[in-house]
Design a protein around this motif. Sequence first.
Motif, PDB file in Angstrom:
ATOM      1  N   HIS A   1       0.702  -1.082  -0.336  1.00  0.00           N
ATOM      2  CA  HIS A   1       0.045  -0.133  -0.160  1.00  0.00           C
ATOM      3  C   HIS A   1       0.833   1.376  -0.032  1.00  0.00           C
ATOM      4  CE1 HIS A   1      -3.914  -2.068   0.250  1.00  0.00           C
ATOM      5  NE2 HIS A   1      -3.538  -2.888   1.365  1.00  0.00           N
ATOM      6  N   LYS A   2       1.779   1.194   1.074  1.00  0.00           N
ATOM      7  CA  LYS A   2       2.785   2.437   0.847  1.00  0.00           C
ATOM      8  C   LYS A   2       3.556   2.645  -0.470  1.00  0.00           C
ATOM      9  CE  LYS A   2       6.494   4.700   3.267  1.00  0.00           C
ATOM     10  NZ  LYS A   2       7.482   4.602   4.317  1.00  0.00           N
ATOM     11  N   ALA A   3       4.015   1.412  -1.039  1.00  0.00           N
ATOM     12  CA  ALA A   3       4.409   1.543  -2.544  1.00  0.00           C
ATOM     13  C   ALA A   3       3.643   2.245  -3.638  1.00  0.00           C
ATOM     14  CB  ALA A   3       4.918   0.195  -3.032  1.00  0.00           C
ATOM     15  N   LYS A   4       2.337   2.008  -3.270  1.00  0.00           N
ATOM     16  CA  LYS A   4       1.243   2.520  -4.504  1.00  0.00           C
ATOM     17  C   LYS A   4       1.233   4.131  -4.107  1.00  0.00           C
ATOM     18  CE  LYS A   4      -1.654  -1.393  -5.111  1.00  0.00           C
ATOM     19  NZ  LYS A   4      -2.982  -1.908  -5.005  1.00  0.00           N
ATOM     20  N   GLU A   5       1.125   4.467  -2.809  1.00  0.00           N
ATOM     21  CA  GLU A   5       1.033   5.928  -2.607  1.00  0.00           C
ATOM     22  C   GLU A   5       2.464   6.722  -2.737  1.00  0.00           C
ATOM     23  OE1 GLU A   5      -0.258   5.872   1.650  1.00  0.00           O
ATOM     24  OE2 GLU A   5      -2.156   4.864   0.785  1.00  0.00           O
ATOM     25  N   GLU A   6       3.699   6.217  -2.477  1.00  0.00           N
ATOM     26  CA  GLU A   6       4.963   6.769  -2.418  1.00  0.00           C
ATOM     27  C   GLU A   6       6.189   5.802  -2.675  1.00  0.00           C
ATOM     28  OE1 GLU A   6       6.394   7.695   1.782  1.00  0.00           O
ATOM     29  OE2 GLU A   6       4.277   7.867   1.889  1.00  0.00           O
ATOM     30  N   GLU A   7       7.364   6.389  -2.907  1.00  0.00           N
ATOM     31  CA  GLU A   7       8.391   5.374  -3.370  1.00  0.00           C
ATOM     32  C   GLU A   7       8.932   4.952  -1.851  1.00  0.00           C
ATOM     33  OE1 GLU A   7      11.537   3.902  -5.495  1.00  0.00           O
ATOM     34  OE2 GLU A   7      10.030   5.356  -6.197  1.00  0.00           O
ATOM     35  N   LEU A   8       9.041   3.415  -1.972  1.00  0.00           N
ATOM     36  CA  LEU A   8       9.710   2.926  -0.564  1.00  0.00           C
ATOM     37  C   LEU A   8      11.216   3.337  -0.592  1.00  0.00           C
ATOM     38  CD1 LEU A   8       8.203  -0.786  -1.023  1.00  0.00           C
ATOM     39  CD2 LEU A   8       7.292   0.941   0.417  1.00  0.00           C
ATOM     40  N   SER A   9      11.676   3.276   0.621  1.00  0.00           N
ATOM     41  CA  SER A   9      13.126   3.579   0.898  1.00  0.00           C
ATOM     42  C   SER A   9      14.108   2.207   0.497  1.00  0.00           C
ATOM     43  CB  SER A   9      13.431   3.958   2.339  1.00  0.00           C
ATOM     44  OG  SER A   9      12.966   2.746   3.072  1.00  0.00           O
ATOM     45  N   GLU A  10      15.174   2.324   0.348  1.00  0.00           N
ATOM     46  CA  GLU A  10      15.792   1.275   0.141  1.00  0.00           C
ATOM     47  C   GLU A  10      15.527   0.064   1.067  1.00  0.00           C
ATOM     48  OE1 GLU A  10      17.374   0.363  -2.952  1.00  0.00           O
ATOM     49  OE2 GLU A  10      16.577   2.253  -3.492  1.00  0.00           O
ATOM     50  N   VAL A  11      15.774   0.472   2.236  1.00  0.00           N
ATOM     51  CA  VAL A  11      15.463  -0.497   3.309  1.00  0.00           C
ATOM     52  C   VAL A  11      14.356  -1.095   3.306  1.00  0.00           C
ATOM     53  CG1 VAL A  11      15.348  -0.868   5.825  1.00  0.00           C
ATOM     54  CG2 VAL A  11      16.990   0.578   5.068  1.00  0.00           C
ATOM     55  N   GLU A  12      13.234  -0.289   3.020  1.00  0.00           N
ATOM     56  CA  GLU A  12      12.116  -1.022   2.831  1.00  0.00           C
ATOM     57  C   GLU A  12      11.721  -2.026   1.682  1.00  0.00           C
ATOM     58  OE1 GLU A  12       9.031   2.611   4.503  1.00  0.00           O
ATOM     59  OE2 GLU A  12       9.495   2.877   2.661  1.00  0.00           O
ATOM     60  N   LYS A  13      12.487  -1.684   0.746  1.00  0.00           N
ATOM     61  CA  LYS A  13      12.541  -2.188  -0.675  1.00  0.00           C
ATOM     62  C   LYS A  13      13.206  -3.697  -0.213  1.00  0.00           C
ATOM     63  CE  LYS A  13      12.689   0.983  -3.980  1.00  0.00           C
ATOM     64  NZ  LYS A  13      13.266   1.902  -5.164  1.00  0.00           N
ATOM     65  N   ILE A  14      14.326  -3.561   0.478  1.00  0.00           N
ATOM     66  CA  ILE A  14      15.024  -4.670   0.786  1.00  0.00           C
ATOM     67  C   ILE A  14      14.243  -5.788   1.757  1.00  0.00           C
ATOM     68  CG2 ILE A  14      17.297  -5.817   2.249  1.00  0.00           C
ATOM     69  CD1 ILE A  14      18.584  -3.338   1.150  1.00  0.00           C
ATOM     70  N   GLU A  15      13.395  -5.098   2.900  1.00  0.00           N
ATOM     71  CA  GLU A  15      12.523  -5.838   3.634  1.00  0.00           C
ATOM     72  C   GLU A  15      11.429  -6.357   3.020  1.00  0.00           C
ATOM     73  OE1 GLU A  15       9.578  -4.865   7.447  1.00  0.00           O
ATOM     74  OE2 GLU A  15      10.132  -3.099   6.520  1.00  0.00           O
ATOM     75  N   ARG A  16      10.924  -5.737   1.967  1.00  0.00           N
ATOM     76  CA  ARG A  16       9.761  -6.286   1.249  1.00  0.00           C
ATOM     77  C   ARG A  16      10.369  -7.645   0.408  1.00  0.00           C
ATOM     78  NH1 ARG A  16       7.141  -2.694  -3.652  1.00  0.00           N
ATOM     79  NH2 ARG A  16       9.252  -2.938  -4.539  1.00  0.00           N
ATOM     80  N   LYS A  17      11.455  -7.239   0.023  1.00  0.00           N
ATOM     81  CA  LYS A  17      12.158  -8.637  -0.798  1.00  0.00           C
ATOM     82  C   LYS A  17      12.294  -9.773  -0.038  1.00  0.00           C
ATOM     83  CE  LYS A  17      15.844 -10.004  -3.728  1.00  0.00           C
ATOM     84  NZ  LYS A  17      17.141  -9.709  -4.180  1.00  0.00           N
ATOM     85  N   ASP A  18      12.756  -9.581   1.220  1.00  0.00           N
ATOM     86  CA  ASP A  18      13.048 -10.653   2.111  1.00  0.00           C
ATOM     87  C   ASP A  18      11.670 -11.239   2.645  1.00  0.00           C
ATOM     88  OD1 ASP A  18      15.641 -10.173   2.142  1.00  0.00           O
ATOM     89  OD2 ASP A  18      15.848  -8.892   3.969  1.00  0.00           O
ATOM     90  N   LEU A  19      10.616 -10.381   3.035  1.00  0.00           N
ATOM     91  CA  LEU A  19       9.384 -10.702   3.338  1.00  0.00           C
ATOM     92  C   LEU A  19       8.763 -11.634   2.337  1.00  0.00           C
ATOM     93  CD1 LEU A  19       8.051  -7.709   5.182  1.00  0.00           C
ATOM     94  CD2 LEU A  19       8.651  -9.720   6.335  1.00  0.00           C
ATOM     95  N   ARG A  20       8.627 -11.129   1.176  1.00  0.00           N
ATOM     96  CA  ARG A  20       8.116 -11.921   0.074  1.00  0.00           C
ATOM     97  C   ARG A  20       8.927 -13.395  -0.084  1.00  0.00           C
ATOM     98  NH1 ARG A  20       7.446  -7.546  -4.721  1.00  0.00           N
ATOM     99  NH2 ARG A  20       5.721  -6.500  -3.764  1.00  0.00           N
ATOM    100  N   ALA A  21      10.355 -13.466   0.124  1.00  0.00           N
ATOM    101  CA  ALA A  21      10.877 -14.566   0.063  1.00  0.00           C
ATOM    102  C   ALA A  21      10.544 -15.719   1.021  1.00  0.00           C
ATOM    103  CB  ALA A  21      12.389 -14.257  -0.023  1.00  0.00           C
TER     104      ALA A  21
END
Length: 82
Positions: free
Chosen positions: A18-38
């Motif tokens: 939801h946050k990614a749809k509203e605004e750009e994710l930080s690099e830390v959030e992008k890494i967290e998202r990738k890890d969570l998906r994995a």
Amino acid sequence: MADSEMQKLIKRINELAHKAKEEELSEVEKIERKDLRAKYLQKFRESFKSQVEMMQVFDKSGKEVTPEKVRKVQRGKGIRGD
């Protein structure tokens, strides 16, 4: 992974989506998202494999037609006595 842990994982993935749809994710959030998906995919696959290993398949006449590969896994886990 317990169901409540899986729900927490899904909740956080959705929050980041939801946050990614509203605004750009930080690099830390992008890494967290990738890890969570994995982690989610790993747990999903483990759960699905376990369900397949536990299943028995029957034809319309009631005869068991579970694939031999699954039967072999079940025998190895002590689930099947034949």
